[in-house]
Design a protein around this motif. Sequence first.
Motif, mmCIF file in Angstrom:
data_model
loop_
_atom_site.group_PDB
_atom_site.id
_atom_site.type_symbol
_atom_site.label_atom_id
_atom_site.label_comp_id
_atom_site.label_asym_id
_atom_site.label_seq_id
_atom_site.Cartn_x
_atom_site.Cartn_y
_atom_site.Cartn_z
ATOM 1 N N THR A 1 49.523 40.518 46.806
ATOM 2 C CA THR A 1 48.184 40.715 47.051
ATOM 3 C C THR A 1 47.355 39.754 46.300
ATOM 4 O O THR A 1 46.419 39.056 46.850
ATOM 5 C CB THR A 1 47.618 42.233 46.734
ATOM 6 N N ARG B 1 51.702 44.315 54.569
ATOM 7 C CA ARG B 1 50.182 44.455 54.594
ATOM 8 C C ARG B 1 49.949 43.755 53.040
ATOM 9 O O ARG B 1 48.799 43.601 52.855
ATOM 10 C CB ARG B 1 49.865 45.892 54.399
ATOM 11 N N SER B 2 50.727 43.618 52.210
ATOM 12 C CA SER B 2 50.483 42.991 50.979
ATOM 13 C C SER B 2 50.683 41.379 50.821
ATOM 14 O O SER B 2 50.686 40.815 49.961
ATOM 15 C CB SER B 2 51.325 43.440 49.802
ATOM 16 N N PHE C 1 54.082 44.363 45.337
ATOM 17 C CA PHE C 1 52.766 44.456 46.372
ATOM 18 C C PHE C 1 51.453 44.011 45.674
ATOM 19 O O PHE C 1 50.921 43.393 46.311
ATOM 20 C CB PHE C 1 52.774 45.969 46.660
ATOM 21 N N SER C 2 51.554 44.157 44.616
ATOM 22 C CA SER C 2 50.401 43.307 43.519
ATOM 23 C C SER C 2 50.484 42.185 43.428
ATOM 24 O O SER C 2 49.214 41.387 43.639
ATOM 25 C CB SER C 2 50.080 44.077 42.157
ATOM 26 N N LEU C 3 51.500 41.509 43.286
ATOM 27 C CA LEU C 3 51.720 40.268 43.165
ATOM 28 C C LEU C 3 51.425 39.309 44.611
ATOM 29 O O LEU C 3 50.761 38.264 44.541
ATOM 30 C CB LEU C 3 53.133 39.712 42.764
ATOM 31 N N PHE D 1 54.685 47.762 54.030
ATOM 32 C CA PHE D 1 54.127 47.491 52.719
ATOM 33 C C PHE D 1 53.850 46.319 52.362
ATOM 34 O O PHE D 1 52.896 45.697 51.944
ATOM 35 C CB PHE D 1 54.454 48.514 51.490
ATOM 36 N N ALA E 1 43.506 45.805 53.378
ATOM 37 C CA ALA E 1 44.666 45.194 52.298
ATOM 38 C C ALA E 1 44.642 43.731 52.739
ATOM 39 O O ALA E 1 43.815 43.063 53.539
ATOM 40 C CB ALA E 1 46.040 45.846 52.464
#
Lengths: 205, 555
Positions: free
Chosen positions: A131, A159-160, A127-129, A156, A190
């Motif tokens: 984003t 949304r990312s 998810f961080s990648l 999720f 997000a």
Amino acid sequence: MSNLIKLNGHTASVAEDEWLLVSLPASEAEERKQAGKVVLFKLTGENTVTNKQIANTVIPTTGKVIVPLSVFIARKAVLQARISKGEIGVWLSTHEVLEHLIKSQPDLNGLPMMAIHVERFADGRIFSLGTLLRTRYGYQNELRAFGDVLRDQLYFLKRSGFTSFQIRADRSAEDALASLNDFSVPYQGAVDEPQPVFQRYNRAV
Amino acid sequence: MYKYDEIDQTIVDERVAQYRDQTRRFLAGELTEDEFRPLRLQNGLYIQRYAPMLRIAVPYGMLSSKQLHKLGDIASKYDKGYGHFSTRQNLQLNWPTVEDSPDILAELATVEMHAIQTSGNCIRNITTDQFAGVAPDEIIDPRAIAEILRQWSTFHPEFALLPRKFKIAVSGTKHDRAVVQAHDIGMEFYTDAQGKMAIRVWVGGGLGRTPILGSVIREHLEWQHALTYCEAIIRVYNLHGRRDNIYKARVKILVKALGIDEFKKQVEAEWAHLKGAPNTITETELTRVSQHFETMPYETLPRHDAGFDTTLVSNPAFAAWVKRCVHPHKMAGYRAVTLSLKPHGKAPGDASSKQMWAVADLAEQYSFAELRVSHEQNLILADVKLADLFALWEKARANGLATPNIGLLTDIICCPGGDFCSLANAKSIPIAEAIQMQFDNLDYLHDIGDIEINISGCMNGCGHHSVGHIGILGVDKDSSEWYQVSIGGKQGNDASLGTVIGPSFAAEEMPRVIQKLIDVYIAERMPEEHFIDTVRRLGIAPFKANVYTKEGAAA
């Protein structure tokens, strides 16, 4: 039968896949383990891919292919003509470092496809990648999740910033479509909706 | 307190529908246990030793009478007629079924409640001071920011599957009662030199297997940036925290491995990109949410109440209760009241449905229909008039809620332990009960004075044993239950971690061990000195010596 979900704006559907995924050959090197588990060396910056694996990776000579980050970086010169033709995408594992990609390919939008492999669905680094690719590095083309991709993480992932989802082979992509819309009103900003709820609505007391 | 609008309600309703379908798929065999686990955990459902356990969120410990009444109904309908208030200010049901859990969540949603993110590797319930909004030493009421944090953290997509659980506490008082230093992120609110609300940010604290107190990562953060700064911290953690070993996966381990300076450098570099992003809190939003926590419609009252003063003199039992269970209030003529869930010989933090209904009624009658759960596992009525205290006491006493032991030795913090929890190495509730019975003498308890005993059934530390003045930790030795004792731990601004006094003890030795520790304190204390201060002055040696002296040896 394809098990790929593609987002097109707000609509999602199961779609045919025009991309071929290129994997690394199995490593002969002994995996370093700690407490019985494979240690990821991100903190120390050690490579998890050997030069031999990179050299032995077989890339089909025609068609659209997604190659591993390490192969892309090491063999970029050879692939350059196909990169220009839009035939090359890149995939990363969740422990790999985005900065290595950026150093090799400062303009990510020169790539029509990026994909992230998630080995276990509970690995939330994906998810961080996603984003970071969308917000920090301005990547705008297709972003795909593949590997242990299950329907209960799709909301999720969407949304990312992910726009396509290769659902794990033993699960139904058709069934999974519903989970993209588990929630209709997100609280926080997000990637897909940068504005938090308090910026989008006039919430009276 | 915060009231849902249509958006909040939609979100919890959609959550119920989502979870109902996930549970259906699990029961139909479409989801494996491994796949269902994080889903049910993020709805508070554990599979426990004898039955599932459902942890219901009580955001920053605030409840309305209506909500507590519903919790009593749910405990009676789906459980054995009681619930357990936890050190995270939540309520746990010990005997629900997996099949019923979606219906329980649906009932909770009718009173603006849920079990979202009460477990699992995600941002957990935000906790705070149980006296927020009424404490005389409060600088800033942190509940509005706590609610804004709750909304922001609910289904935050980037942080949906962190390496491990992530706990945030907020506090706005001179004397910290939210244990901010023992949280993954602790936010300490204060008024800065410009007269503006600012935050001192702590990071990397946590109890559990490796208890560590947090470090300050930022002395001064403007409140507008509370969310984006948390995002920077949690992003660094999400990407770099260890995922290969759950015992080394908390942010405290990453902070320790990198050092606070390097960790801060990475966080600040991340924040440089996030600062000013749309998740920055606006004045309008803070004002909107703050209005939900506005001061109650207090009456203008004199500082003293003649009837109260008279009863205090004439009724020693009432006076004893007032001394321990009644707390100062910022408004003249009002007091905050702790209803003790620690009667001697009962599981600390447990409340029956009947007690929940009774407290809901008391709150309605005497305290603006609101109450709080403390991390010490008691219930608080925050706004009671002096003139009502005696009537409240009589009713609380009739319901077993007026043990005058708040802050005393028998006000034990205790996890559910091996009687319920499948993680536990040892039982904790019977130890608490045995200690309470050993010290079942109120005059003696008052003489011993302020002391905190915290018990955890395993090193996960739900009972906060490492910050107990006396900490008791259940350990497994050759498959039998033993108890390791530490002294000198403390919560608050001058927090410290306890020191283990020596080899562990069998369960039946524990009341005697505590007695011997107390005996040293009674013998050595200076006037007005509390147990913890005697330990800090003398060190553990005299305590250790007395505990490990053989019975019958030279005194």
